[in-house]
Design a protein around this motif. Structure first.
Motif, PDB file in Angstrom:
ATOM      1  N   GLU A   1     -79.508 -39.426  82.466  1.00 18.70           N
ATOM      2  CA  GLU A   1     -78.122 -39.626  82.027  1.00 18.70           C
ATOM      3  C   GLU A   1     -78.007 -40.773  81.031  1.00 18.70           C
ATOM      4  N   ILE A   2     -79.052 -41.585  80.944  1.00 19.50           N
ATOM      5  CA  ILE A   2     -79.098 -42.672  79.958  1.00 19.50           C
ATOM      6  C   ILE A   2     -80.423 -42.552  79.220  1.00 19.50           C
TER       7      ILE A   2
ATOM      8  N   GLU B   1     -81.232 -42.349  75.934  1.00 20.57           N
ATOM      9  CA  GLU B   1     -81.489 -43.115  74.714  1.00 20.57           C
ATOM     10  C   GLU B   1     -81.346 -44.619  74.974  1.00 20.57           C
TER      11      GLU B   1
ATOM     12  N   ASN C   1     -79.860 -48.136  74.914  1.00 21.78           N
ATOM     13  CA  ASN C   1     -78.463 -48.580  74.838  1.00 21.78           C
ATOM     14  C   ASN C   1     -77.436 -47.568  75.336  1.00 21.78           C
ATOM     15  N   ASP C   2     -77.893 -46.472  75.939  1.00 24.87           N
ATOM     16  CA  ASP C   2     -76.948 -45.564  76.595  1.00 24.87           C
ATOM     17  C   ASP C   2     -76.413 -46.219  77.862  1.00 24.87           C
ATOM     18  N   TYR C   3     -75.207 -45.869  78.221  1.00 22.46           N
ATOM     19  CA  TYR C   3     -74.665 -46.305  79.511  1.00 22.46           C
ATOM     20  C   TYR C   3     -73.766 -45.213  80.081  1.00 22.46           C
ATOM     21  N   VAL C   4     -73.643 -45.194  81.411  1.00 18.44           N
ATOM     22  CA  VAL C   4     -72.699 -44.300  82.087  1.00 18.44           C
ATOM     23  C   VAL C   4     -72.026 -45.080  83.209  1.00 18.44           C
TER      24      VAL C   4
ATOM     25  N   ALA D   1     -68.979 -42.753  79.486  1.00 19.41           N
ATOM     26  CA  ALA D   1     -70.335 -42.868  78.952  1.00 19.41           C
ATOM     27  C   ALA D   1     -70.256 -43.355  77.511  1.00 19.41           C
ATOM     28  N   GLY D   2     -71.336 -43.949  77.033  1.00 15.16           N
ATOM     29  CA  GLY D   2     -71.357 -44.385  75.643  1.00 15.16           C
ATOM     30  C   GLY D   2     -72.714 -44.943  75.282  1.00 15.16           C
ATOM     31  N   ASN D   3     -72.795 -45.463  74.054  1.00 14.98           N
ATOM     32  CA  ASN D   3     -74.032 -46.075  73.576  1.00 14.98           C
ATOM     33  C   ASN D   3     -73.663 -47.369  72.886  1.00 14.98           C
ATOM     34  N   SER D   4     -74.115 -48.488  73.432  1.00 16.87           N
ATOM     35  CA  SER D   4     -73.802 -49.777  72.820  1.00 16.87           C
ATOM     36  C   SER D   4     -74.773 -50.824  73.352  1.00 16.87           C
ATOM     37  N   SER D   5     -75.168 -51.721  72.469  1.00 22.91           N
ATOM     38  CA  SER D   5     -76.080 -52.778  72.902  1.00 22.91           C
ATOM     39  C   SER D   5     -75.319 -53.882  73.630  1.00 22.91           C
ATOM     40  N   SER D   6     -73.996 -53.856  73.493  1.00 22.88           N
ATOM     41  CA  SER D   6     -73.208 -54.911  74.137  1.00 22.88           C
ATOM     42  C   SER D   6     -71.825 -54.387  74.495  1.00 22.88           C
ATOM     43  N   PHE D   7     -71.204 -55.097  75.426  1.00 23.40           N
ATOM     44  CA  PHE D   7     -69.868 -54.696  75.910  1.00 23.40           C
ATOM     45  C   PHE D   7     -68.885 -55.818  75.600  1.00 23.40           C
ATOM     46  N   ARG D   8     -67.692 -55.430  75.164  1.00 28.59           N
ATOM     47  CA  ARG D   8     -66.690 -56.453  74.836  1.00 28.59           C
ATOM     48  C   ARG D   8     -65.443 -56.216  75.663  1.00 28.59           C
TER      49      ARG D   8
END
Ligand code: FES
Ligand code: FE2
Lengths: 433, 72
Positions: free
Chosen positions: A61-62, A64, A66-69, A107-114
């Motif tokens: 489910e992750i 790639e 930097n994927d997250y769920v 779900a998304g793809n990001s190296s960081s969360f804001r």
């Protein structure tokens, strides 16, 4: 403290939570308050859900970097991330500043969360990156406030589990004999890997989570609850859960249990018979399996089929579909459901998805039947008398198999009793009596 | 001159860019066509580049800052 009537709590006995669970859980019966009491539910969160290993998600489910769920451990909102270096983390969805939700999307793809509230930013391993207008904190890098982390993350065959306890049994110790059942599932994939890529359905049930967990390997109910679908579909499944069936219910230890239908499938000896299909319909899959396991190896794997296993407390693998049980209150539970998919097996994947939708989809036949039973059951256990639920079916005809595990007949409550003895152990262990 | 629409190039460097939909949300795929090296940039990273002051960007362009470093 839950009110327990004088039938179970005479004065003069040792008191405290441990003693209480000793009384509420007996070898042949369990007390109804275990399903209805908000205090017991709160206790379960601490003693089970925030302590033992809980299934969270699957690495596919992750896939790639930097994927997250967004996932969950009970009511806790957990973000499962993969960092650029491939590591899997379980973070809590709560900003370290004032507690806002950091992630909104599923779900998304990001190296960081804001965080949307004041812009605090975190790396996807949970470390703090920074905060706006830093002079208010005396400058840059003055705070070391990261996202909360689930302290222990364990992965087995791609299945990701988390534990809020800093130490305790390892994931492999917790899984114990259930590991072999996960292996059996993965072995059916031509490349030895499954993928949870079909998306999830969420079924809400107004029932206690334990009714769901107990039902998952209850071989006594299918002939009654699912009779109409079995007859319409002209399915032979019902017979597997009959008095004459050679299938067994097995307590796997640590609260895990299974309906082992292999004796029946071996007797019938039809490859893919467990899946209700034939080799001709999925020729590429069968060829890939023969290439991997050899002719006789593939034959055995294809005849024996997939496991039907409940992994304590929340992962249920029902052959070709997977459920994660999420408790939200004493009388509210969500089942997250997806079709198992095999890596590089498009023929099988299409069929598994169709069968999953047909049996446990929004208009599916099986889960609708079961959910009706969970909710009726919950309504019933709230009645005051006779107080107890009976779990003695087959108790006097249980046997110990060659692996030293307890087995009962196909319709016996052996799995439930295994569930309750582990539950009692977790609810009482480490407590002052 | 015919240049494929997703190539940004001049006499000094040439990169191909495209939107990638393989991950759990969209990201930009950037490939250095001289070396084949690929980098993915997510939305927050791209937004950050938009806001990078010229001075900071210039510092990153110094060939010794990251790519050709003696101490690396
Ligand atoms: S609550 Fe997240 S930045 Fe303030
Ligand atoms: Fe059922």
């Amino acid at each position: 403290m839950t009110e327990v009537t004088d039938a179970v709590g005479p004065a003069g006995r040792p008191s405290g939570p441990a003693a209480r669970y000793d009384e509420l859980i007996q070898p042949r019966r369990v007390h109804g308050s275990l399903y209805t009491s908000p205090e017991i539910f709160a206790d379960e969160l601490q003693q089970i859900w925030y302590r033992t290993w809980v299934y969270v998600g699957h690495v596919s489910e992750i896939a790639e970097p930097n994927d997250y769920v967004r996932k969950s451990i009970g009511p806790q909102d957990v973000i499962m991330t993969r960092t650029a270096d491939g590591e899997v983390h379980l973070l809590l969805n709560r900003c370290a500043h004032r507690g806002n939700l950091v992630c909104e999307a599923d779900a998304g793809n990001s190296s960081s969360f804001r965080c949307p509230y004041h812009g605090w930013t975190y790396r996807n391993n949970g470390d703090m990156l920074g905060y706006p207008f830093h002079q208010g904190y005396g400058g840059r890098n003055k705070l070391e406030l990261g996202l909360g982390r689930v302290p222990r993350v364990g992965v087995y065959q791609g299945f990701v589990f988390g534990s809020f306890a800093e130490d305790g049994p390892t994931l492999e110790q917790h899984l114990g004999e259930a590991k072999g059942e996960i292996d059996r599932l993965v072995r059916l994939a031509p490349e030895g890997e499954i993928e949870l890529s079909a998306g999830f359905l969420k079924h809400r049930a107004r029932a206690n989570w334990k009714l769901l967990a107990e039902n998952e390997t209850d071989g006594y109910h299918p002939q009654f609850v699912h009779a109409s679908i079995f007859s319409v579909a002209e399915s032979g499944i019902g017979a597997l859960y009959g008095e004459k069936s050679t299938a067994v219910t097995r307590a796997l230890g640590n609260g895990h249990s299974e309906n082992d239908l292999r004796p029946e499938f071996r007797r019938l000896g039809v490859p893919l018979g467990w899946f209700g299909t034939t080799e001709e319909k999925v020729p590429n899959y069968v060829k890939a399996m023969r290439d991997r396991h050899g002719d006789s190896g593939a034959e055995e794997v294809l005849i024996e089929g997939a496991p039907h296993v409940m992994i304590f407390p929340n992962l249920f693998i029902a052959e070709i579909q997977l459920f994660a049980i999420q408790p939200l209150a004493a009388d509210l539970t969500v089942q997250h459901v997806t079709a198992v998919q095999f890596k590089s097996a498009p023929e099988m994947n299409k069929r598994m998805l169709q069968q999953c939708v047909g049996s446990v989809g929004p208009a599916g036949m099986l889960l609708a039947d079961d959910t009706e039973m969970y909710e009726r059951n919950q309504a019933g256990v709230a009645e005051l008398r006779p107080e107890w639920l009976d779990v003695r079916r087959g108790v006097d005809r249980e046997e110990i198999d060659e692996r030293g595990l307890t087995i009962g007949g196909a319709t016996d409550e052996t799995g439930m009793r295994g569930f309750w003895s582990h539950y009692k152990h977790l609810m009482t262990e480490g407590r002052v009596r | 001159m015919n240049i494929s629409p997703d190539i940004v190039g001049n006499e000094f460097a040439e990169v191909s860019i495209r939107i990638d939909d393989e991950a759990n949300s969209r990201r930009l795929r950037v490939e250095d066509l001289k070396t084949g090296r690929v980098r993915f940039l997510d939305a927050l990273e791209l937004e950050t580049i938009v806001w990078l002051p010229e001075g900071n960007l210039r510092r990153l362009l110094d060939p010794s800052s990251d790519r050709w470093r003696e101490d690396a």
